[in-house]
Design a protein around this motif. Structure first.
Motif, PDB file in Angstrom:
ATOM      1  N   ALA A   1       1.470   5.111   1.219  1.00  0.00           N
ATOM      2  CA  ALA A   1       1.099   5.956   2.338  1.00  0.00           C
ATOM      3  C   ALA A   1       0.138   7.052   1.891  1.00  0.00           C
ATOM      4  O   ALA A   1       0.313   7.678   0.838  1.00  0.00           O
ATOM      5  CB  ALA A   1       2.347   6.573   2.964  1.00  0.00           C
TER       6      ALA A   1
ATOM      7  N   PRO B   1      -4.015   4.410   4.639  1.00  0.00           N
ATOM      8  CA  PRO B   1      -2.866   4.411   5.556  1.00  0.00           C
ATOM      9  C   PRO B   1      -2.501   5.835   5.951  1.00  0.00           C
ATOM     10  O   PRO B   1      -2.772   6.793   5.227  1.00  0.00           O
ATOM     11  CB  PRO B   1      -1.745   3.757   4.729  1.00  0.00           C
ATOM     12  CG  PRO B   1      -2.438   3.107   3.572  1.00  0.00           C
ATOM     13  CD  PRO B   1      -3.664   3.909   3.319  1.00  0.00           C
TER      14      PRO B   1
ATOM     15  N   SER C   1      -6.849  -1.789  12.338  1.00  0.00           N
ATOM     16  CA  SER C   1      -5.527  -1.611  11.744  1.00  0.00           C
ATOM     17  C   SER C   1      -4.524  -1.495  12.868  1.00  0.00           C
ATOM     18  O   SER C   1      -4.782  -0.865  13.893  1.00  0.00           O
ATOM     19  CB  SER C   1      -5.493  -0.352  10.876  1.00  0.00           C
ATOM     20  OG  SER C   1      -4.165   0.063  10.623  1.00  0.00           O
TER      21      SER C   1
ATOM     22  N   ALA D   1       0.851  -1.189   0.000  1.00  0.00           N
ATOM     23  CA  ALA D   1       0.000   0.000   0.000  1.00  0.00           C
ATOM     24  C   ALA D   1       0.885   1.238   0.000  1.00  0.00           C
ATOM     25  O   ALA D   1       2.038   1.197   0.445  1.00  0.00           O
ATOM     26  CB  ALA D   1      -0.920   0.000   1.209  1.00  0.00           C
TER      27      ALA D   1
ATOM     28  N   SER E   1      -4.362   3.071  10.532  1.00  0.00           N
ATOM     29  CA  SER E   1      -4.979   3.381   9.248  1.00  0.00           C
ATOM     30  C   SER E   1      -6.476   3.580   9.444  1.00  0.00           C
ATOM     31  O   SER E   1      -7.102   2.931  10.295  1.00  0.00           O
ATOM     32  CB  SER E   1      -4.728   2.257   8.239  1.00  0.00           C
ATOM     33  OG  SER E   1      -3.363   2.134   7.949  1.00  0.00           O
TER      34      SER E   1
ATOM     35  N   THR F   1       3.419  -1.051   3.822  1.00  0.00           N
ATOM     36  CA  THR F   1       3.068   0.322   3.470  1.00  0.00           C
ATOM     37  C   THR F   1       4.343   1.101   3.185  1.00  0.00           C
ATOM     38  O   THR F   1       5.236   1.165   4.031  1.00  0.00           O
ATOM     39  CB  THR F   1       2.277   0.986   4.600  1.00  0.00           C
ATOM     40  OG1 THR F   1       1.152   0.158   4.929  1.00  0.00           O
ATOM     41  CG2 THR F   1       1.783   2.356   4.186  1.00  0.00           C
TER      42      THR F   1
ATOM     43  N   ASP G   1       1.565  -2.932   8.151  1.00  0.00           N
ATOM     44  CA  ASP G   1       0.271  -2.681   8.778  1.00  0.00           C
ATOM     45  C   ASP G   1      -0.554  -3.961   8.713  1.00  0.00           C
ATOM     46  O   ASP G   1      -0.741  -4.537   7.636  1.00  0.00           O
ATOM     47  CB  ASP G   1      -0.443  -1.544   8.043  1.00  0.00           C
ATOM     48  CG  ASP G   1      -1.723  -1.128   8.738  1.00  0.00           C
ATOM     49  OD1 ASP G   1      -1.972  -1.613   9.856  1.00  0.00           O
ATOM     50  OD2 ASP G   1      -2.477  -0.329   8.152  1.00  0.00           O
TER      51      ASP G   1
END
Length: 989
Positions: free
Chosen positions: A180, A235, A206, A178, A210, A271, A244
């Motif tokens: 940020a 996130p 999370s 993912a 997140s 992330t 995460d």
């Protein structure tokens, strides 16, 4: 044959003694007349994925319990195997438990020694994982020579994992990476695997703060219904990579449930603040380079201490992305077998498997068929070619031996094989073996084999073979019929080999029948079996070489040579599982073993009753397995009767998720033994501790009392995985044996091994399915690169460097949309090319993508309210109009003065299909930056103006240039109200 798994060099008896299986009969004994040439018979047939029940090269492995276990997840399965050494000489063995991925062995495997013809009982326990899918799994227990690859014998169990009705949460879709501060989608699935409707509540979390939407909810699920839950996860802004963990927990309660149902699914998402990736134009294969340092010492000056260093490089994997070409190799030198118990042989081999042909070079297992060559370990070469219906193979092993240290005790062989597919499920194979060794001389074997699928889960494998040469002319037959599936499972194995047959099964008869009845909808299963073996040897050991090894033998111990002997074994048993998950076993066994010579030296019968009990205490994470054997043994030669008994128990406890503890105890008094032996006891404890995500520690201790000898073995192993992927492993063992045969009554052995493994990615072939997309984002006017521009292509992300360059490395060929995802662009900078931009890597691979940016036009302005000067208005004087008095004229525009900006007015700019809207701020100001050069129309919504205001122009058309800053003002004038004073009202009536 990427890994050696066939006959090992130490499988065959010394040339000074006669093999129990008949392989070691001296050549002059084999020259008596034999049957004439064999008439070849074609029988038809195919066995799919069915390992031999028990007999493999020189070791007989027999399960003493049912071959079918029905269990729930998180349960421990315990099985007992009888190991019979049929190599014809004493050997050190070790067991290997082969299980599905994720399953865990409970009882450790220690090396054990057996005399020729001797037997031992091995207790095996393994843990069924909690999240294993319902279905049937195969677990195989194999026995091989210590420190050597491959197996000499093995047996396979069927473990049936029952479906458990419960609430289950699964992950359907979640990205591994993912970005940020950029939201992504995750899809979970909640399934009601109960038999009643449930109202399910769920909550998402999370581990890195997140934002998750929706964070909670509920749904009603019918029995068996499965429904997805879609989450949007954003996130937080980060500067360093982090992981995460996104989890979804579902709970449900209903009348009839003692405790609420609950299940959680979670996945770790990496992330990143940015990702530029790594260019990999070549397909790579993961290899491992290992350096080992090990040694052993006994604490005595007996010359048995040793130490050494070993280097190893190994690898296995696909050469390209087609999964049609595989390569495996192993280079290991020097051997450390003599220096430490953890040592391994020197080994060199290279194995290539392709779509049309295979090549094997070096130390490997070379095989043809059961009656020609099942598998010989040696140094040689093999080539195989495959067509649509044909497969042809050839190999030559130029050096192999059978375990003796003398150089003249070896041999070589050449094998040829051809297989033709009559139908997709019916194969016919012709195999030819030309073999020379110092046991049998020069012999040739020809075998005809058919393998066929006869029906669903029913397969048959039949082979007939004949041999000619120094051993004489002989024939052999082998057949195997296997039925898998439920509820019936059975296997019939037949073997006949004449005295002059030169193959491995020389002078043997065998008939095995195993039947299991295990209905899927019943808590019980039945098992029955009958095994018959006959060995034709009539020559006791001699002393032709004046070897003290033979002279010192007691004639009473010659029984383990099994001269012209036969063995019958039969049994019937039942397994029962109660609703409380207790498991019961009851089994009756009968065994007879007798000498067929005119003056028999042994004639034994044995009757055994086995009772077993197992229980899993799930709330305590505790599993218990016990069994007891009680029987009677009769020696018909001496008329002596004796009681036989055996007691087994194992305990497995998992007090925490990181700690596993186990203990086992085994007491035996001649039960199921193939020769007379003293009572024996084996006990052990084990512990496995996961210290953290990168390291774990295991400790195992086993004590044994066997044939008047007390021994203790303690193992310790520590593993640590470094952040760069390197592995450090430390292994230590202490072994001590006490027996009167030793000078001081005690014999000790201590071993240590330290290994350091480095993973190495080795490029193989250029990847034709990927391309690298490069480009640059820059200012069109100055030519300066733009840094930190975020670009996306599907789920891939690239961020420009300080000079504006970006790269999408090793992208799978395809058509993508290159989009601008933001970043740190200077205010007002816009791409000069249309975005998103289509990128076709099938045709444009290697062509750089240039993204010029320009400083876009800016339109800003104000919605300004104009009012008259209060000094010019009759705000304090009221004039009565009429009677000759006129109202004063309103003020002109020049007389109106700007007073304030109007906030909250909707402003729109439009150029073709491009439309942007803003509301004016509290001062009436608006600004549109980063507009494409061209013609723009600016309008406001007059409906939001004050009621007493007028506006002459509600829209303007502007021609804007790159980097231009256009200003516009919307003039709103306040209306002047004239007040009329009325006279006095007169009311009539």
């Amino acid at each position: 044959m990427s890994r050696p798994d066939g006959r090992n060099r130490s499988e065959t008896v010394s040339r000074r003694a006669t093999l129990r299986d008949g392989r070691g009969v001296r050549r002059w004994r084999r020259l008596h007349p034999g049957p004439g040439p064999l008439s070849w018979i074609l029988l038809g047939l195919l066995l799919i994925g069915s390992p031999l029940l028990a007999q493999a090269r020189g070791v007989d492995v027999r399960p003493m319990d049912s071959r079918v276990f029905t269990v729930d997840p998180r349960e421990v399965v315990t099985a007992v195997f009888q190991i019979v050494n049929q190599t014809g000489q004493p050997n050190d063995f070790e067991g290997r438990l082969l299980m599905p991925e994720g399953w865990r062995a409970i009882t450790p495997e220690f090396p054990f020694s057996l005399p020729a013809g001797g037997s031992a009982m091995r207790l095996v326990s393994f843990f069924v994982p909690e999240r294993v899918a319902a279905g049937e799994y195969r677990v195989s227990y194999q026995v091989g020579l210590r420190g050597r690859p491959g197996a000499l014998g093995g047996s396979t169990l069927a473990v049936r994992v029952r479906p458990v009705f419960k609430l289950q949460v699964d992950i359907l879709d979640m990205p591994a990476i993912a970005i940020a501060n950029e939201p992504y989608e995750a899809t979970f699935q909640i399934g009601n695997y109960s038999n009643t409707e449930l109202t399910v509540g769920f909550g998402a979390q999370s581990s890195r703060e997140s934002k998750v939407e929706p964070a909670a909810g509920s749904m009603t699920l019918a029995a068996g219904e499965v429904r997805p839950v879609e989450l949007t996860i954003k996130p937080p802004a980060i500067t360093e990579p982090t992981r995460d963990e996104i989890s979804l927990t579902a709970t449900a309660s209903t009348p009839g449930l003692e405790t609420p149902l609950s299940d959680t699914a979670k996945k770790s998402v990496e992330t990143l603040p940015r990702m530029t990736g790594k260019e990999m134009p070549y397909h790579s294969m993961k290899t491992y380079f290992t350096r080992r340092v090990g040694g052993s010492w006994s604490g005595k000056n007996d010359g048995d201490d040793g130490a050494g260093v070993q280097l190893e490089w190994s690898g296995s994997g696909a050469l390209d992305n087609t999964d049609e070409r595989f390569l495996s190799f192993l280079l290991r030198w020097p051997g450390l077998n003599d220096e430490t118990v953890f040592g391994q042989d020197t080994w060199f081999y290279l194995d290539y498997r392709g779509r049309d042909f295979d090549v094997t070079l070096g130390d490997a297992s070379y095989s043809l068929s059961p009656l020609t060559e099942m598998g010989v370990s040696g140094r040689g070469a093999r080539f195989a070619w495959r067509g649509e219906r044909w497969e042809v193979s050839a190999y030559h092993v130029g050096s192999f031996d059978f375990g003796d240290d003398e150089e003249d005790f070896d041999g070589h062989q050449t094998g040829l094989g051809a297989t033709f597919a009559l139908t997709p499920t019916w194969l016919v194979a012709l195999n030819y073996l030309d073999q020379t060794d110092n046991l049998n001389g020069h012999n040739r074997i020809l075998g005809l084999r058919q393998k066929a699928v006869l029906g669903p889960e029913l397969a048959l494998d039949v082979e007939v073979a004949g041999s000619t040469g120094d051993a004489g002319s002989g024939a052999a037959f082998w057949g195997d019929l296997v039925k898998l599936g439920a509820p019936w499972r059975y296997r019939l194995t037949l073997l006949y080999a004449s005295p002059d047959y030169a193959g491995y099964y020389q002078n043997q008869d065998r008939a095995y029948l195993d039947v299991n009845y295990a209905p899927e909808d019943r808590p019980w299963s039945l098992r029955a079996f009958y095994h018959y073996n006959r060995y034709h040897d009539d020559e006791p050991p001699d002393d032709e070489d004046n070897d003290d090894f033979v002279v010192d033998l007691d004639a009473d111990d010659w029984g383990w040579y099994s001269p012209d002997s036969e063995e019958h074994e039969a049994g019937i048993g039942v397994n029962w599982r109660t609703p409380s998950d207790s498991r019961y076993l009851a089994e009756l066994r009968y065994r007879q073993r007798n000498d067929l010579n005119p003056a028999p030296t042994f004639d034994e019968t044995e009757n055994i009753l086995r009772l077993g009990y197992a229980k899993s205490f799930k709330e305590l994470n505790l599993s218990l397995n016990t069994s007891v054997d009680v029987g009677q043994k009769l020696d018909r030669v001496t008329g002596e009767r004796s009681m036989t008994d055996a007691y087994r128990g194992s305990l497995f406890w998992r007090p925490t998720k990181r700690l596993n503890l186990g203990a086992y105890l085994f007491l035996e008094n001649q039960a199921a033994a193939s020769f007379d032996e003293e009572p024996s006891m084996t006990a052990g404890v084990s512990a496995n501790l996961i210290l953290n995500e990168r390291s774990n520690l295991s400790l195992d201790v086993q004590g044994q009392n066997y044939n008047g000898q007390n021994s203790v073995i303690a193992n310790a192993q520590y593993s640590y995985l470094r952040e760069n992927g390197d592995m450090i492993r430390v292994q230590a063992r202490h072994g001590s044996r006490y027996a009167e045969t030793y000078d001081n009554g005690m014999d000790m052995d201590n071993s240590l091994m330290i290994s350091y493994t480095v993973p190495i990615e080795v490029p193989t072939l250029r990847r034709k399915d990927v391309a690298t997309l490069r480009g640059r984002a820059f200012d069109q006017e100055t030519g300066k690169g733009l840094a930190n521009v975020v670009l996306k292509m599907d789920r891939l992300v690239a961020i420009t460097d300080a000079n504006g360059y970006f790269m999408f490395p090793s992208v799978k060929l395809g058509v993508y949309q290159l989009t601008l995802a933001g970043g740190r662009l200077p205010v007002g900078m816009i791409p000069l090319v249309e975005m998103p931009q289509e990128v076709n890597l099938f045709f444009d691979a290697g062509v750089p993508v240039n993204l010029p940016f320009i400083r876009g036009a800016t339109i800003d302005g104000k919605v300004q309210l104009y009012e008259p000067d209060p000094s010019l208005l009759p705000s304090q004087t009221f004039v009565q109009v009429g009677r000759g008095v006129k109202a004063p004229p309103p003020p002109t525009s020049e007389e109106l003065k700007p007073s304030r900006g109007l906030g909250g007015i909707l402003v729109e700019v439009r150029s073709g299909d491009q439309v942007y809207r803003r509301l004016t701020n509290g001062n009436g100001e608006f600004r549109f930056a980063g507009l494409q050069p061209g013609t723009w129309t600016v309008t406001i919504d007059p409906e939001k103006l004050p009621e007493n205001a007028t506006i002459e122009e509600t829209g303007y058309t502007l021609e804007v240039e790159p980097s231009a800053d256009q200003e516009v003002e919307f003039r709103v004038e306040l209306k002047i109200r004239t007040m009329r004073m009325l006279g006095t009202l007169k009311v009539k009536g």
